[in-house]
Design a protein around this motif. Structure first.
Motif, short mmCIF file in Angstrom:
data_model
loop_
_atom_site.label_atom_id
_atom_site.label_comp_id
_atom_site.label_asym_id
_atom_site.label_seq_id
_atom_site.Cartn_x
_atom_site.Cartn_y
_atom_site.Cartn_z
N GLY A 17 -0.72 4.21 7.14
CA GLY A 17 -1.86 3.24 7.24
C GLY A 17 -3.17 4.04 6.87
N CYS A 18 -4.13 3.19 5.91
CA CYS A 18 -5.17 3.69 5.41
C CYS A 18 -6.33 2.84 5.29
N ALA A 64 -7.27 1.16 3.00
CA ALA A 64 -6.82 0.30 1.98
C ALA A 64 -6.03 -0.66 2.52
N CYS A 65 -5.32 -0.50 3.49
CA CYS A 65 -4.33 -1.48 4.23
C CYS A 65 -5.03 -1.85 5.42
N CYS A 84 1.03 -1.33 0.02
CA CYS A 84 -0.06 -0.20 0.09
C CYS A 84 0.80 1.25 0.01
N LYS A 131 1.41 1.02 10.92
CA LYS A 131 1.50 0.18 9.66
C LYS A 131 2.76 -0.64 9.49
N CYS A 177 0.36 4.10 1.04
CA CYS A 177 0.25 5.20 2.04
C CYS A 177 1.48 5.20 2.93
ZN LIG Z 1 -2.51 1.97 3.08
#
Ligand SMILES: [Zn+2]
Ligand SMILES: [Zn+2]
Length: 824
Positions: A786-787, A789-790, A781, A805, A783
């Motif tokens: 951390g976002c 999508a992960c 990912c 993350k 980012c």
């Molecule tokens: Zn992410």
């Protein structure tokens, strides 16, 4: 209403138009798979085919079977239980019709039982069999709609009975004596769409089928099972678990098909924003607990700025105390992206179906599209609608008709439209978010394509770790399937009630115990004897009560909650009880057909939610609290500093409050407490522990343990559907830097259904594959911290805090290394 389809764009042009939305350097399309048209491989009619059957098919325009149909049909004719697992529209029906109808023609007394998950599919099959016009077959459906007076005729005379597992469970098996003649002559049992029997429902159906097998034996038959499945990993294994007998699989599809252009689409990143922060809150941006101050909330919101410290009047005046901070990148929401693509497609005159995972999402996409179309061409907004389960039947039929007639050009639908509803002539399908299983993905994609024409399918990634993984790993979408249909007939919450049903039909003998699961069944029977539900007599275990056991195959815990408009008393729809606490709590905003309602009161005793129409400019998000304790360990792997476990756990969960967030900005307006009861769940979990020393050695500071484990847990839950047919919402998780029962940093992932549904077991069995994909999804990912999508989760009861993350990747690397695998 005029129909505009003549100007429709072909898939290539449409894709080109859609592609134009991206910028040169960042196309949202990560992969285009051209699935080429394929010419079929016909085979001669098997020599055993009854001539009357062959002639009937020839008269219906089928002059030869495809190779896979002939192979599966011949296995079935030879008495081998067989599962045919091929794609949508590959002609699976012929594979079971051929042996079944030949048996009916050859043996004038033989009978066939056909089971489908939906009434619509059974009705469809009835028409197909009746149309062949074969003498003496007398096909008939037997379901809840069959009038009383017709039921007797079906029992006495029909030789091809089409029904569903619920009817088998509630009517046919309890009344087996009246079906004695039919059962004595039963030669084939056809189980269509057998991949839909998964999880708790699938576990129940597995026992209903064992009860059917027992009844057949009682009346003197041993039918051959023919199963049809969507493509999946290990279809023979899944089918064998379902019927409790060895099954041979046929998986090569030799039918012809039209070409599909299939695009994988990742919504673009929004322009990076900067934010002026008071200087004292700047430094800990990437480390918990303060990371929440710039955390990105739920997938459809902009950065959540509400938690930022208020600047005092003094410092606000002093520019020097502020510094610009870059916010983490966020993507456009998949719902917005889908609405835009749907709008473009409809403006281009392309008949398009958009599949949205959630009911709420379908409503949102329909209303966004309607608004955008209305702006583009006044009146065009009328030609798009939402469609989902929970609508009343009349409304659904009206929508289906309008789409078929061309009155509607676009539909935003949940998977309620997946099975049984026959829709042809669509040019494009937009799939907003991976639908959870490859079977569903291809079923949905298969909705596009006119006869012999080319079609376009687009999978639009949601902010979800699995979606992120898939759009960057096309081989997982187009290569060999890995996900398996899971069910767990040993689930005690299924086994006990099913044994009561079996005993009420005929006493359970010692030899029956083997059929129902061996030692697990013996233990369950013993427990039922102690409870007084069963009584032991020399001839077997007897059901002691007068009435039949009350067992719901779709047991989701209680009646669905009715959503009722208080001012009119109108029933808007229903929501299952499990979701009702989070979706229909007092104060919740509920959408129906694009219209927004606010819940005035949720009455759990009467299973009713009273709502009033209102369009507030906020959305609501429930928060919950979860506790977990280990009951026992069924199996474990000791890998030095890492332990991997499978066992039973007790989970308590309570929805405690909800946040109101401003639509558009995601700003949290307030958090309001709720007074809802605690729900308790005994279920099965998979968990891993890591020694603190190993974590520190991997570079995770003790203060970062909670965030690293929490992030690994979220992504692990998100990736589970890659290996087992479950929904992320079927699964729960808990992570902690120290758990009372494991005395170590631990991540738990548990089945969200009482007694477990097989998901945790599957995760335990293929833990390395699962955790490697999880690690890969996080690491790939783009980012920074951390976002969604992960590592962020839309259902986190902790508001996605803390999350680390980079730490999660280290956690997973440590686990994978210890489990003797090479981290990617
Ligand atoms: Zn992410
Ligand atoms: Zn969480």
């Amino acid at each position: 209403m005029q129909c505009v389809t003549s100007t429709a764009f072909g898939p290539a042009e449409l894709l080109h138009r859609l592609r134009a939305r991206g910028t040169a350097e960042a196309s949202p399309i990560t992969h285009v798979e051209r699935v080429p048209p394929r010419s079929g491989r016909p085979a001669p009619w098997p020599t055993w085919t009854d001539p009357s059957v062959r002639d009937a098919f020839a008269a219906a325009g089928i002059h030869a079977p495809w190779e896979h149909q002939a192979t599966a049909a011949t296995l079935a004719w030879e008495g081998k239980h067989v599962v045919l697992a091929t794609g949508t529209a590959s002609g699976k029906s012929l594979a079971y019709q051929l042996p079944a109808l030949s048996a009916l023609a050859t043996d004038p007394k033989a009978t066939v039982l056909y089971l489908s998950p939906t009434k619509a599919l059974a009705a469809d099959q009835l028409r197909a069999v009746a149309r062949l016009g074969l003498d003496g077959v007398r096909p008939a459906t037997f379901d809840g709609d069959t009038p009383r007076e017709e039921r007797e005729w079906v029992r006495q005379h029909a030789r091809f009975v089409l029904t569903n597992p619920d009817m088998l469970h509630h009517s046919l098996l309890p009344g087996h004596a009246r079906w004695g003649v039919f059962l004595r002559r039963l030669s084939y049992v056809v189980i269509d769409e057998c991949h839909t029997y998964r999880g708790v429902f699938g576990s129940h159906v597995a026992h209903v089928l064992r009860r059917l097998r027992r009844a057949a034996v009682r009346y003197g038959s041993a039918p051959t099972f023919v199963l049809a499945s969507a493509t999946s990993g290990d279809p023979a294994g899944a089918a064998s678990r379902l019927i409790g007998l060895p099954v041979t699989e046929v998986t090569e599809d030799t039918s012809p098909r039209g070409g599909v252009t299939f695009a994988l689409w990742e919504p673009p990143l929004l322009p990076q924003s900067t934010l002026s922060l008071p200087i004292q809150s700047v430094s800990p941006v990437s480390s918990p607990p303060d990371s929440s101050s710039v955390a990105v909330p739920g997938s459809d919101a902009l950065p959540d700025l509400s938690d930022l410290p208020d600047s005092s009047p003094d410092s606000a005046a002093d520019e020097s105390l502020f510094v610009d901070v870059e916010l983490p990148p966020i993507r456009r929401s998949a719902l917005r992206e889908t609405a835009d693509l749907l709008t473009d497609a409809i403006v281009a005159g392309t008949r398009t179906l958009a599949f949205i995972r959630s009911r709420r999402g379908a409503e949102v996409v329909a209303s966004m599209t309607r608004r955008a179309l209305e702006e583009a061409v006044p009146g065009l907004g009328e030609r798009v609608a939402a469609y989902r389960a929970g609508y009343l039947r009349e409304d659904r039929r009206a929508i289906e008709r309008a789409l078929l007639s061309g009155e509607l050009l676009g539909l935003a639908s949940t998977n309620a439209l997946e099975l049984g509803v026959d829709l042809v002539g669509l040019d494009a399908v937009l799939i907003c978010g991976y639908p959870g299983t490859r079977a569903s993905l291809w079923q949905q994609a298969g909705r596009a394509g006119r006869a012999g024409g080319e079609a376009l399918a687009v999978l639009i990634a949601r902010d979800d770790p699995l979606d992120t993984y898939l759009v960057h790993h096309p081989e997982a979408v187009f290569g060999r399937p890995v996900e398996a249909t899971v069910l767990d007939p040993a689930n005690p919450y299924v086994l006990g009630p099913q044994l009561c049903c079996a005993a009420s039909e005929a006493p359970i003998t010692e030899s029956d115990l083997e059929l129902f699961g061996g030692p697990a069944a013996a233990a369950a029977v013993q427990a039922l004897v102690e409870e007084g539900a069963l009584r032991r007599r020399p001839s077997g275990f007897y059901w002691t009560h007068r009435g039949r056991p009350d067992v719901d195959l779709r047991g989701t815990g209680g009646a669905p909650v009715a959503v009722v408009e208080s001012s009119t008393g109108r029933l808007l729809g229903t929501v299952d009880q499990g979701s009702s606490h989070a979706m229909l709590h007092t104060g919740a905003v509920h959408l129906h057909q694009g219209v927004s309602y606010v819940v005035d009161e949720l009455d759990l005793d009467d299973a009713i939610a009273l709502v009033r129409q209102e369009e507030p400019d906020w959305s609501t998000h429930a928060r919950d609290v979860t506790n977990l304790s280990v009951v026992n360990v069924r199996s474990y792997v000791d890998a030095g500093p890492v332990g991997l476990f499978l066992g039973e756990v007790d989970v308590t969960n309570q929805v405690v409050s909800y946040q109101r967030r401003r639509i558009g900005t995601g700003e949290v307006i307030d958090t309001r407490p709720l007074d809802l009861p605690v729900r308790e769940l005994r279920t099965v979990a998979v968990w891993f522990t890591i020694s603190p020393e190993a974590l520190v050695a991997a570079g995770v500071e003790p203060s970062d343990f909670p965030g690293a484990l929490h992030a690994a847990e979220h992504a692990g839950i998100g990736l589970l559907p890659l290996i087992a047919t479950c929904d992320r919402w079927d699964i729960g998780g808990l992570s902690t830097a120290g758990h009372a029962d494991t005395e170590a940093p631990t991540v738990f992932v548990y089945d969200g259904h009482p007694g477990g549904a097989g998901f945790a077991e599957r995760a335990y069995a293929v833990a390395s594959d699962w955790l490697r994909a999880t690690r890969e999804a996080i690491a790939s990912c783009v980012c920074e911290a951390g976002c969604p999508a992960c590592v962020q989760s839309p259902k986190c009861g902790n508001g996605n805090n803390p999350l680390d993350k980079a730490g999660a990747v280290k956690v997973l690397d440590t686990v994978l290394t210890a489990l003797n695998t090479k981290p990617v």
